[in-house]
Design a protein around this motif. Structure first.
Motif, PDB file in Angstrom:
ATOM      1  N   GLU A 198       0.736  -1.143  -0.090  1.00 52.88           N
ATOM      2  CA  GLU A 198       0.091  -0.127   0.036  1.00 52.88           C
ATOM      3  C   GLU A 198       0.812   1.315   0.233  1.00 52.88           C
ATOM      4  O   GLU A 198       0.377   2.160  -0.586  1.00 52.88           O
ATOM      5  CB  GLU A 198      -0.836   0.108   1.051  1.00 52.88           C
ATOM      6  N   ARG A 199       2.123   1.175   0.730  1.00 52.44           N
ATOM      7  CA  ARG A 199       2.944   2.419   0.767  1.00 52.44           C
ATOM      8  C   ARG A 199       3.501   2.642  -0.629  1.00 52.44           C
ATOM      9  O   ARG A 199       3.646   3.640  -1.084  1.00 52.44           O
ATOM     10  CB  ARG A 199       3.945   2.124   1.766  1.00 52.44           C
ATOM     11  N   GLU A 207       1.432   9.375  -5.934  1.00 55.31           N
ATOM     12  CA  GLU A 207       1.940  10.785  -5.465  1.00 55.31           C
ATOM     13  C   GLU A 207       2.946  11.307  -6.449  1.00 55.31           C
ATOM     14  O   GLU A 207       2.789  12.577  -6.902  1.00 55.31           O
ATOM     15  CB  GLU A 207       2.563  10.825  -4.147  1.00 55.31           C
ATOM     16  N   ARG A 230       1.904   1.611  -3.541  1.00 52.74           N
ATOM     17  CA  ARG A 230       1.063   2.324  -4.219  1.00 52.74           C
ATOM     18  C   ARG A 230       0.842   3.721  -4.040  1.00 52.74           C
ATOM     19  O   ARG A 230       0.782   4.398  -5.087  1.00 52.74           O
ATOM     20  CB  ARG A 230      -0.301   1.573  -3.894  1.00 52.74           C
ATOM     21  N   ASP A 231       0.833   4.089  -2.744  1.00 53.78           N
ATOM     22  CA  ASP A 231       0.599   5.412  -2.460  1.00 53.78           C
ATOM     23  C   ASP A 231       1.816   6.561  -3.064  1.00 53.78           C
ATOM     24  O   ASP A 231       1.601   7.543  -3.688  1.00 53.78           O
ATOM     25  CB  ASP A 231       0.506   5.861  -1.158  1.00 53.78           C
TER      26      ASP A 231
END
Length: 372
Positions: free
Chosen positions: A255-256, A263, A258-259
């Protein structure tokens, strides 16, 4: 000096909260680096593997009562090779990028640790001899690359051992490309893989396994996650696959990724801002590798770390990236509208979600879990 295994343990701890980029402490002290180099220069090496730009060796410490037995256990040596028409890796830049950018943004605890060292000509000569012997044994001829004295990396070994079985995969694009066309039923990774499979077909390679869709690893439905892991680790037991699903969720590392990908590339940065450091990080994290070490002891924690987080040379990659995107759009790979026969079936989560919303048949790769 303490064994490398202990240093890897220290470098696998999270950075202190609030630490700025300029405050990141060095991996080891200058005294420890001097001692480490002294031991390394007297060690023996075994050729393990290599890619287009780097070679990896196993290390065995010298027989010396002052050096702890197993000093290099769990450690590999990674060295750049000089190849015609290939720009050699600047290891100092790569190390600085990982320590002060990737470790800080992603979380040091999620990254395979490494230490920058220097090898003298004597070690380079030994490595070349070991490599030449290994390539001859494999029947490789005409290789013009070589290893030179200079910077190298000591890295934690994430390979199998008696205590662990292992898995390696590339998470790739964990969110859809911001420039994907409306109505796309394939994510960026599955569109690119469909194109690759078609190229293999044209070369007469028909039996190609369908790759996983990375979106399935972070899907909100646990059944979709398990369907993806079923194909990622088909030889693992149901219990170990469930342990992997739980460990991925608890770590939050995907998830990190992906973020940070989203960004750094929220629009058309590929064409308007490829030099932006945030876009560069996004592209690095779209091409990194994920290593999983599954302990045989069911009560021990599963280890998940990322590697291959090297800084991308956007000057060299820009045209390649842009052409890749244009081909996927113009040739219909995002929408499954490519003109090929027979059609290429992909196990893409976007296609699954499309079918679920419209009451269509569930794609075969997901039926076992979703139709229970």
């Amino acid at each position: 000096m303490k064994p490398l295994k202990d240093i890897w343990g220290e470098l696998s701890k999270p950075l202190p909260a609030g630490l700025g980029v300029e405050d990141v402490p060095p991996a080891i002290t200058k005294k420890e680096l001097y001692e480490l180099s002294y031991i390394l220069n007297r060690s023996q090496f075994t050729h393990i593997a290599e890619g287009r730009a780097n070679v990896v060796f196993g290390i065995r410490e010298p027989k010396d009562p002052s050096i702890p037995m197993g000093f290099f256990r769990g450690t590999l040596l990674r060295v750049p090779k000089t190849t015609p028409d290939v720009t050699p890796c600047d290891y100092e830049t790569l190390q600085d990028f990982q320590e002060k950018f990737v470790d800080v943004q992603v979380g040091r605890q999620h990254i395979v640790p490494q230490i920058l060292v220097r090898i003298p000509q004597a070690v380079a000569t030994s490595l070349n001899a070991k490599r030449d012997s290994a390539l001859r044994a494999k029947g490789v001829k005409g290789d013009q690359s070589t290893i030179r004295a200079g910077h190298a990396m000591l890295v934690e070994d994430m390979g199998p051992s008696p205590e662990y079985k292992t898995l390696e995969f590339k998470p790739k694009w964990l969110a859809q490309s911001p420039m994907a066309p409306q109505g796309a039923t394939r994510c960026r990774t599955c569109a690119r893989e469909a194109l690759r499979i078609n190229k293999l077909r044209k070369r007469g390679i028909i039996k190609v396994s369908t790759p996983i869709c990375p979106l399935g690893l972070i899907h909100e439905d646990p059944a979709v996650v398990m369907s993806t892991i079923d194909r990622l680790a088909p030889k693992w037991s149901e219990r170990d696959r469930k342990r992997l699903a739980d460990a991925l969720h608890e770590s939050g590392v995907l998830e990190r990724l992906r973020d940070l990908q989203m960004e750094g590339d929220s629009g058309n940065g590929l064409f308007t801002g490829p030099s932006d450091p945030r876009f560069g990080l996004a592209m690095t994290l779209r091409d990194c590798s994920c290593f999983v070490r599954m302990p045989i002891d069911e009560d021990a924690p599963v280890i998940i770390k990322l590697a291959d987080v090297d800084k991308k040379n956007w000057h060299e990659k820009q045209t390649y990236w842009q052409k890749g995107h244009t081909d996927l759009v113009n040739e219909g790979w995002y929408k499954g509208e490519e003109r090929v026969n027979p059609p290429i079936e992909m196990a893409c989560v976007l296609r699954l979600d499309h079918c679920l919303k419209r009451g269509l048949d569930i794609p075969p790769a997901f039926r076992a879990r979703l139709e229970c």
